[in-house]
Write a protein that holds these residues in place. Structure first.
Motif, PDB file in Angstrom:
ATOM      1  N   GLY A 147       0.791  -1.217   0.000  1.00  0.00           N
ATOM      2  CA  GLY A 147       0.000   0.000   0.000  1.00  0.00           C
ATOM      3  C   GLY A 147       0.825   1.269   0.000  1.00  0.00           C
ATOM      4  O   GLY A 147       2.068   1.255   0.039  1.00  0.00           O
ATOM      5  N   PRO A 192      -6.639   4.795   7.271  1.00  0.00           N
ATOM      6  CA  PRO A 192      -7.157   3.533   7.808  1.00  0.00           C
ATOM      7  C   PRO A 192      -7.274   2.421   6.776  1.00  0.00           C
ATOM      8  O   PRO A 192      -7.273   1.249   7.136  1.00  0.00           O
ATOM      9  CB  PRO A 192      -8.542   3.933   8.345  1.00  0.00           C
ATOM     10  N   HIS A 193      -7.397   2.786   5.483  1.00  0.00           N
ATOM     11  CA  HIS A 193      -7.661   1.766   4.467  1.00  0.00           C
ATOM     12  C   HIS A 193      -6.769   1.982   3.257  1.00  0.00           C
ATOM     13  O   HIS A 193      -6.217   3.066   3.050  1.00  0.00           O
ATOM     14  CB  HIS A 193      -9.135   1.803   4.025  1.00  0.00           C
ATOM     15  N   ARG A 194      -6.654   0.925   2.452  1.00  0.00           N
ATOM     16  CA  ARG A 194      -5.996   1.040   1.154  1.00  0.00           C
ATOM     17  C   ARG A 194      -6.848   1.878   0.213  1.00  0.00           C
ATOM     18  O   ARG A 194      -8.074   1.915   0.316  1.00  0.00           O
ATOM     19  CB  ARG A 194      -5.788  -0.347   0.544  1.00  0.00           C
ATOM     20  N   LEU A 195      -6.193   2.564  -0.720  1.00  0.00           N
ATOM     21  CA  LEU A 195      -6.883   3.361  -1.718  1.00  0.00           C
ATOM     22  C   LEU A 195      -6.939   2.604  -3.035  1.00  0.00           C
ATOM     23  O   LEU A 195      -6.342   1.534  -3.194  1.00  0.00           O
ATOM     24  CB  LEU A 195      -6.161   4.700  -1.912  1.00  0.00           C
ATOM     25  N   ASP A 196      -7.647   3.176  -3.988  1.00  0.00           N
ATOM     26  CA  ASP A 196      -7.673   2.579  -5.318  1.00  0.00           C
ATOM     27  C   ASP A 196      -6.273   2.608  -5.909  1.00  0.00           C
ATOM     28  O   ASP A 196      -5.542   3.596  -5.755  1.00  0.00           O
ATOM     29  CB  ASP A 196      -8.637   3.338  -6.232  1.00  0.00           C
ATOM     30  N   GLU A 236      -3.269   5.537  -5.587  1.00  0.00           N
ATOM     31  CA  GLU A 236      -2.028   5.261  -4.864  1.00  0.00           C
ATOM     32  C   GLU A 236      -0.812   5.484  -5.757  1.00  0.00           C
ATOM     33  O   GLU A 236       0.193   6.059  -5.325  1.00  0.00           O
ATOM     34  CB  GLU A 236      -2.041   3.829  -4.331  1.00  0.00           C
ATOM     35  N   ARG A 290      -6.266  11.842   6.265  1.00  0.00           N
ATOM     36  CA  ARG A 290      -7.628  11.962   5.757  1.00  0.00           C
ATOM     37  C   ARG A 290      -8.256  13.221   6.341  1.00  0.00           C
ATOM     38  O   ARG A 290      -8.248  13.420   7.552  1.00  0.00           O
ATOM     39  CB  ARG A 290      -8.448  10.737   6.147  1.00  0.00           C
ATOM     40  N   SER A 302     -13.405   6.415  -0.865  1.00  0.00           N
ATOM     41  CA  SER A 302     -13.106   5.123  -0.226  1.00  0.00           C
ATOM     42  C   SER A 302     -12.483   5.289   1.148  1.00  0.00           C
ATOM     43  O   SER A 302     -12.395   4.342   1.910  1.00  0.00           O
ATOM     44  CB  SER A 302     -12.174   4.302  -1.119  1.00  0.00           C
ATOM     45  N   LEU A 303     -12.013   6.512   1.458  1.00  0.00           N
ATOM     46  CA  LEU A 303     -11.485   6.741   2.811  1.00  0.00           C
ATOM     47  C   LEU A 303     -12.570   6.713   3.854  1.00  0.00           C
ATOM     48  O   LEU A 303     -12.310   6.623   5.025  1.00  0.00           O
ATOM     49  CB  LEU A 303     -10.760   8.092   2.842  1.00  0.00           C
TER      50      LEU A 303
END
Length: 419
Positions: free
Chosen positions: A299, A322-326, A330, A359, A418-419
């Motif tokens: 990531g 907190p999460h992976r992005l598209d 990235e 974020r 997506s965040l």
């Protein structure tokens, strides 16, 4: 519970804002009044006296419309947090062609000066935002300007009435004071809906501009993809392919020498094994230039940290994602950080750099700050301009703050639900 401001406080703030609206919206009527006064002074019965007055009215209106609208946008944004984009067309870069002529986005000119002058006038007269500004500058004084003038007129009437001892003027002064206090909190407010209605970019214009922007981005992407393909082909041809051909020749020679000269054959095979390892390393570097493995596997955050570790600068990375992005986002952000770190080393002469990934609402915000010499610029054909175009594909932005002497702060903002 938050305590509401008292009526005198609201009236005071409203009075100041109403006066600001009057000052901002009235320059055009003042120019008109001055032109009429000059025409009358030069001779009301002479029809030619109105010709310079008309020229003054037209020139003054055109010259003042953009500053007036710019000031109104700033006041509305400061008071109501309503951002009204100007919608003015941006001038494309002026490019010198191989023929020696200069292309300004509209026509070819012999010199750069002529190209810039022609471009400036074409954009000035052909931009719909220019005529929106003129329309607003003519409309605002007789609408929001008159309403905003009520508190000031009431205070003026009160002062003139109270300085006299007669009951009639004093009654008018009291009436003016009541009108000023009663209307002050609200007299400035019509400027916001008026500005939103007449200064906002129409949907059709915004759609057309978006189509033009996407067309330009598609062209940039196509050119970038073609350049990347040529780079990969060149690297393969000059590097790994040449080594693999030599590897095949060495193995063929070793095969022929296996029976007659085993020592030389083993030597060739050792060289072939070293060449294979070198080719594998070159292929890995080539793939890393397309997309680094750590970015695909772990990531954006870990990839940026690995990039910071490889940098010769004293680099620190603060990340809160907190999460992976598209993957496309990235990749764009990763190579954006790589470009900024390279600039910090190559151009800024920095020794320390700090990278922040966070974020903010529904946006990914990436900040890169170095302690270099500052003074960074963004030429139309430079790496920063290319980075801005890369981010624009995702509706992202790039802002650079780089005063002389530093520090240089770069902020990338990419919308990412997506965040």
């Amino acid at each position: 519970m938050r305590q509401l401001p008292s009526w005198p406080a609201r009236a005071g703030v409203g009075f100041v804002r109403a006066c600001a609206v009057v000052v901002v919206t009235m320059p055009v009527p003042v120019v008109w009044a001055a032109a009429v006064a000059l025409a009358i002074r030069w001779g009301a019965g002479n029809p030619w006296s109105w010709l310079p007055a008309s020229v003054l009215i037209c020139a003054g209106t055109l010259a003042l419309s953009r500053p007036v609208c710019r000031a109104v946008r700033r006041l509305v944004a400061r008071w109501t947090a309503t951002d009204i984009p100007s919608g003015h067309r941006q001038a494309p870069p002026v490019v010198r062609m191989s023929t020696g002529y200069w292309w300004n986005g509209f026509s070819y000119e012999r010199t750069r000066r002529d190209a810039l002058l022609d471009q400036r006038w074409r954009i000035r007269w052909g931009d719909p935002a220019t005529w929106r500004d003129v329309r607003f500058a003519l409309l605002a004084p007789v609408t929001a300007g008159l309403i905003a003038a009520v508190p000031a007129a009431g205070v003026t009437l009160a002062v003139l009435g109270f300085v006299r001892s007669a009951p009639g003027p004093q009654a008018l002064g009291a009436l003016g004071l009541v009108a000023a206090l009663g209307t002050a909190p609200y007299a400035w407010r019509p400027i916001e809906p008026l500005a939103v209605r007449f200064l906002g970019v129409p949907a059709t214009t915004a759609l057309a501009e978006r189509v033009d922007e996407l067309t330009a981005q598609r062209a940039d992407t196509t050119v970038a993809q073609a350049a990347e393909i040529r780079r990969i082909e060149r690297d393969l041809h000059d590097g790994a392919q040449a080594r693999l051909v030599l590897l095949g020749l060495s193995l063929a020679t070793a095969e022929k020498l296996m029976g007659t000269d085993p020592d030389r054959a083993r030597k060739l095979m050792r060289e072939a094994r070293a060449g294979a390892a070198t080719s594998l390393a070159e292929l890995r570097e080539l793939v890393r230039g397309i997309n680094p493995p750590v970015l695909n596997e772990r990531g954006l955050v870990d990839a940026v940290r690995a990039l910071a570790l490889d940098s010769p600068l004293d680099a620190a990375v603060d990340a809160d994602l907190p999460h992976r992005l598209d993957p496309p986002i990235e990749s764009a952000v990763y190579f954006g950080v790589a470009e900024l770190l390279t600039n910090a080393v190559k151009h800024a002469g920095a020794t320390r750099v700090r990278v922040r990934l966070a974020r903010v609402g529904a946006d990914l915000v990436v900040g890169v700050e170095d302690n270099g010499r500052g003074g960074a610029v963004m030429p139309a054909d430079g790496g920063l301009a290319g980075l801005r175009r890369r981010l624009a594909v995702f509706d992202g932005t790039l802002e650079i703050t780089s005063p002389a002497g530093g520090p240089t702060r770069a902020t990338m903002v990419v919308p990412c639900e997506s965040l």
